[in-house]
Design an enzyme around this catalytic site. Sequence first.
Site, PDB file in Angstrom:
ATOM      1  N   CYS A   1       0.838  -1.201   0.000  1.00 58.69           N
ATOM      2  CA  CYS A   1       0.000   0.000   0.000  1.00 58.69           C
ATOM      3  C   CYS A   1       0.873   1.251   0.000  1.00 58.69           C
ATOM      4  CB  CYS A   1      -0.969  -0.053   1.183  1.00 58.69           C
ATOM      5  SG  CYS A   1      -2.367   1.087   1.081  1.00 58.69           S
ATOM      6  N   ALA A   2       0.590   2.214   0.855  1.00 65.56           N
ATOM      7  CA  ALA A   2       1.329   3.471   0.857  1.00 65.56           C
ATOM      8  C   ALA A   2       2.800   3.294   1.205  1.00 65.56           C
ATOM      9  CB  ALA A   2       0.684   4.457   1.828  1.00 65.56           C
TER      10      ALA A   2
END
Length: 198
Positions: free
Chosen positions: A102-103
């Site tokens: 993800c991030a």
Amino acid sequence: MKRVYVLVFDGYADWELGNVLAEVRRLGKAEVVSVGFTDDIVVSMGGLRVIPDMSLSRVEPGDVSLFILPGGYLWEQGYPTDELEPFLKGLEASGIPLAAICAATTVLARAGILRGRRHTSNSPAYLEKMVPEHIEPGFYVETLAVRDRQVITASGLGAVEFTVQVLEELELSTPETRKIWFDAFKEGNFPDDFAHDM
């Protein structure tokens, strides 16, 4: 097997770690070590209060078999890059696997670790927006998780695929068992002798 380390911080995406941590412990018999930027308690996105086993400054690279970075809003707001980036680059230079979902993929991009490697993220547009200096469309792969030379990246929607890539990188269980596991957790296809095969 050496230890598997995972970075925890306020607001980390706890659900992205559920499968991967359970399986490195169950299939790999690995010890999981939680690492914070400090020794202070952190609260996950889901509200879990976690006391890190140690701070980042105390991690011995030679003890690490894999370092995992979960997603979280922290990566979009600012974090101690002066501490984290040299640490990650040191692991990479030593051939120690890194895994980001993800991030957290933006952390590896900012550190230059994704340069020249096949990688993925939440989307090409997301990665370009968050890390404008990292533009390598030829190496971006439109998939939920990918692995290239000891670096694993995944979309926030690819926690199951992320887990499989980690199991493959660490050579945990057999290819057949990994496929059974993936089919079960991704597709809901449980073979009659599922427990035995796992």
